[in-house]
Write a protein that holds these residues in place. Structure first.
Motif, PDB file in Angstrom:
ATOM      1  N   THR A   1       0.833  -1.217   0.000  1.00 24.39           N
ATOM      2  CA  THR A   1       0.000   0.000   0.000  1.00 24.39           C
ATOM      3  C   THR A   1       0.864   1.262   0.000  1.00 24.39           C
ATOM      4  OG1 THR A   1      -0.215  -0.055   2.416  1.00 24.39           O
ATOM      5  CG2 THR A   1      -1.978  -1.087   1.132  1.00 24.39           C
TER       6      THR A   1
ATOM      7  N   ALA B   1       3.318   1.735  -1.859  1.00 24.04           N
ATOM      8  CA  ALA B   1       3.576   2.037  -3.270  1.00 24.04           C
ATOM      9  C   ALA B   1       2.431   2.856  -3.873  1.00 24.04           C
ATOM     10  CB  ALA B   1       3.784   0.750  -4.065  1.00 24.04           C
TER      11      ALA B   1
ATOM     12  N   TYR C   1       0.682   5.195  -2.262  1.00 24.18           N
ATOM     13  CA  TYR C   1       0.915   6.598  -1.860  1.00 24.18           C
ATOM     14  C   TYR C   1       2.115   7.173  -2.617  1.00 24.18           C
ATOM     15  CZ  TYR C   1      -2.458   6.009   1.892  1.00 24.18           C
ATOM     16  OH  TYR C   1      -3.626   5.790   2.601  1.00 24.18           O
TER      17      TYR C   1
ATOM     18  N   ARG D   1      11.028   5.354  -5.411  1.00 21.72           N
ATOM     19  CA  ARG D   1      11.786   5.002  -4.200  1.00 21.72           C
ATOM     20  C   ARG D   1      12.763   6.092  -3.784  1.00 21.72           C
ATOM     21  NH1 ARG D   1       8.719   1.229  -1.830  1.00 21.72           N
ATOM     22  NH2 ARG D   1       7.646   0.239  -3.551  1.00 21.72           N
TER      23      ARG D   1
ATOM     24  N   SER E   1       9.632   9.788  -1.094  1.00 24.05           N
ATOM     25  CA  SER E   1       9.339   9.324   0.278  1.00 24.05           C
ATOM     26  C   SER E   1       8.756  10.468   1.098  1.00 24.05           C
ATOM     27  CB  SER E   1      10.614   8.834   0.969  1.00 24.05           C
ATOM     28  OG  SER E   1      11.127   7.713   0.326  1.00 24.05           O
TER      29      SER E   1
ATOM     30  N   ARG F   1       0.721   0.752   6.692  1.00 28.95           N
ATOM     31  CA  ARG F   1       0.704   1.381   8.020  1.00 28.95           C
ATOM     32  C   ARG F   1      -0.645   1.227   8.716  1.00 28.95           C
ATOM     33  NH1 ARG F   1       4.968   2.407   5.716  1.00 28.95           N
ATOM     34  NH2 ARG F   1       6.358   4.130   6.202  1.00 28.95           N
TER      35      ARG F   1
ATOM     36  N   ARG G   1       9.502  10.595   9.502  1.00 29.65           N
ATOM     37  CA  ARG G   1       8.358   9.872   8.930  1.00 29.65           C
ATOM     38  C   ARG G   1       7.584   9.115  10.012  1.00 29.65           C
ATOM     39  NH1 ARG G   1      10.777   6.511   4.187  1.00 29.65           N
ATOM     40  NH2 ARG G   1       8.677   5.693   4.093  1.00 29.65           N
TER      41      ARG G   1
ATOM     42  N   ASP H   1       3.654   9.430  10.683  1.00 26.64           N
ATOM     43  CA  ASP H   1       2.819   8.214  10.612  1.00 26.64           C
ATOM     44  C   ASP H   1       2.041   7.977  11.902  1.00 26.64           C
ATOM     45  OD1 ASP H   1       3.550   7.553   8.042  1.00 26.64           O
ATOM     46  OD2 ASP H   1       5.167   6.213   8.643  1.00 26.64           O
TER      47      ASP H   1
HETATM   48  O1   DC Z   1       5.944   1.955   3.235  1.00 28.75           O
HETATM   49  P1   DC Z   1       6.456   3.134   2.410  1.00 28.75           P
HETATM   50  O2   DC Z   1       7.668   3.790   2.982  1.00 28.75           O
HETATM   51  O3   DC Z   1       6.643   2.771   0.986  1.00 28.75           O
HETATM   52  O4   DC Z   1       5.261   4.228   2.459  1.00 28.75           O
HETATM   53  C1   DC Z   1       5.364   5.490   1.874  1.00 28.75           C
HETATM   54  C2   DC Z   1       4.506   6.481   2.637  1.00 28.75           C
HETATM   55  O5   DC Z   1       3.131   6.157   2.473  1.00 28.75           O
HETATM   56  C3   DC Z   1       4.756   6.509   4.150  1.00 28.75           C
HETATM   57  O6   DC Z   1       5.458   7.675   4.507  1.00 28.75           O
HETATM   58  C4   DC Z   1       3.409   6.555   4.790  1.00 28.75           C
HETATM   59  C5   DC Z   1       2.434   6.306   3.694  1.00 28.75           C
HETATM   60  N1   DC Z   1       1.640   5.117   3.922  1.00 28.75           N
HETATM   61  C6   DC Z   1       0.475   5.275   4.619  1.00 28.75           C
HETATM   62  O7   DC Z   1       0.191   6.378   5.082  1.00 28.75           O
HETATM   63  N2   DC Z   1      -0.346   4.223   4.812  1.00 28.75           N
HETATM   64  C7   DC Z   1      -0.024   3.014   4.321  1.00 28.75           C
HETATM   65  N3   DC Z   1      -0.861   1.985   4.512  1.00 28.75           N
HETATM   66  C8   DC Z   1       1.182   2.833   3.619  1.00 28.75           C
HETATM   67  C9   DC Z   1       2.003   3.913   3.451  1.00 28.75           C
END
Ligand code: DC
Length: 280
Positions: free
Chosen positions: A53, A55, A57, A139, A144, A178, A229, A233
């Motif tokens: 997920t 990916a 965002y 990436r 990010s 997340r 981050r 989060d």
């Molecule tokens: O897991 P990642 O680093 O690829 O996620 C990129 C961004 O997306 C992270 O900063 C938070 C957001 N994200 C989110 O809010 N909810 C999710 N389920 C997955 C990622």
């Protein structure tokens, strides 16, 4: 392995999604904890699809910051006679959007993003927007940061959660992120929450960047970025990073990826047959 192709009609307004939810396994946790590797390996072991997920965002962040390819692509489509509708819908995005302030336009873009995710046999899933492969491009640290910022907005999250539920495959899926066990699939068959110490997460993230780009920032900088981050989060109002109710917590600090998957499989196999029988 089946890939998470989007169903023609999404049933995403309510979290009840009975066919899919009973087959879904969620893996949540902070950045750099090893979710992606564990999720990919677990999906492969179970012979089911995998959805990253994060990916989704990141793809939205890429589209927001890089409008030019859409214009070029659309011109090509128009030249080919398809017109700016149908499969071309969603590409008419001309200006760079600000991930902090352009909330409504980001949410609108999220709803129509021509996003496709395919499981690769190894490595990250292939991510494309309207036929343009952006697997590597999403990436970078720029993306990010933008993904972390735009994922703060409830309107954007609502749209993305809808898209993620629509990507769920009825044959079962490992979903990582997340809020996948708390918000996206609260009735998942099995939920995991991975954690690790900040120092170890920073080292893992640094290795990942080095493998991708051949170079990486100093450890102290990677650790600061992760800390930033983590703060975003965990503190957001909608879908914050939490240990979902009923999730099995695994500290991956001193475990290899194979060991993490081994722990997960033991938990899955110890579940009542009726909940996860199709995954055995
Ligand atoms: O897991 P990642 O680093 O690829 O996620 C990129 C961004 O997306 C992270 O900063 C938070 C957001 N994200 C989110 O809010 N909810 C999710 N389920 C997955 C990622």
């Amino acid at each position: 392995m089946p890939s998470p192709t989007e169903r023609s009609r999404s049933s995403t307004q309510s979290p009840s999604h009975p066919v899919t939810q009973s087959l879904v396994i969620t893996i949540d946790g902070p950045a750099g904890v090893g979710k992606s590797t564990a999720a990919q390996r677990l999906a492969r072991r179970l012979g089911i699809a995998y959805l990253d997920t994060g990916a989704t965002y990141r793809a939205l962040a890429y589209a927001a910051l890089h409008p030019t390819p859409w214009r070029i692509r659309r011109r090509r489509i128009c030249a080919a006679g398809a017109g700016p509708s149908g499969s071309a819908r969603g590409w008419d995005h001309r200006e760079r959007l600000n991930p902090v302030t352009d909330v409504q336009r980001l949410a609108a873009l999220a709803r129509r993003l021509p996003l496709r995710l395919r499981c690769a046999p190894a490595g990250s899933p292939r991510v494309s927007l309207g036929g343009l492969d952006i697997t590597r491009q999403i990436r970078t640290e720029e993306i990010s940061e933008a993904a972390a910022q735009l994922s703060q907005h409830p309107e954007v999250r609502e749209a993305m959660v809808e898209r993620q539920r629509a990507l769920a495959n009825r044959h079962g899926m490992v979903v990582e992120g997340r809020d996948t066990g708390s918000v996206v699939f609260p009735d998942a068959a099995c939920k995991f929450f991975l954690d690790a110490t900040p120092a170890i997460r920073a080292r893992r993230r640094q290795r990942e960047l080095k493998a991708l780009y051949g170079t990486c920032p100093p450890l102290v900088q990677v650790r600061e970025q992760l800390h930033f981050r983590d703060g975003l989060d965990r503190s957001r109002r909608i879908g914050p990073l939490i240990t979902p109710p009923g999730a099995i917590v695994i500290d991956t600090s001193h475990l290899t990826a194979s060991q993490v998957v081994g722990v997960m499989l033991r938990h899955i196999n110890s579940r009542p047959r009726s909940t996860v029988h199709c995954l055995r």
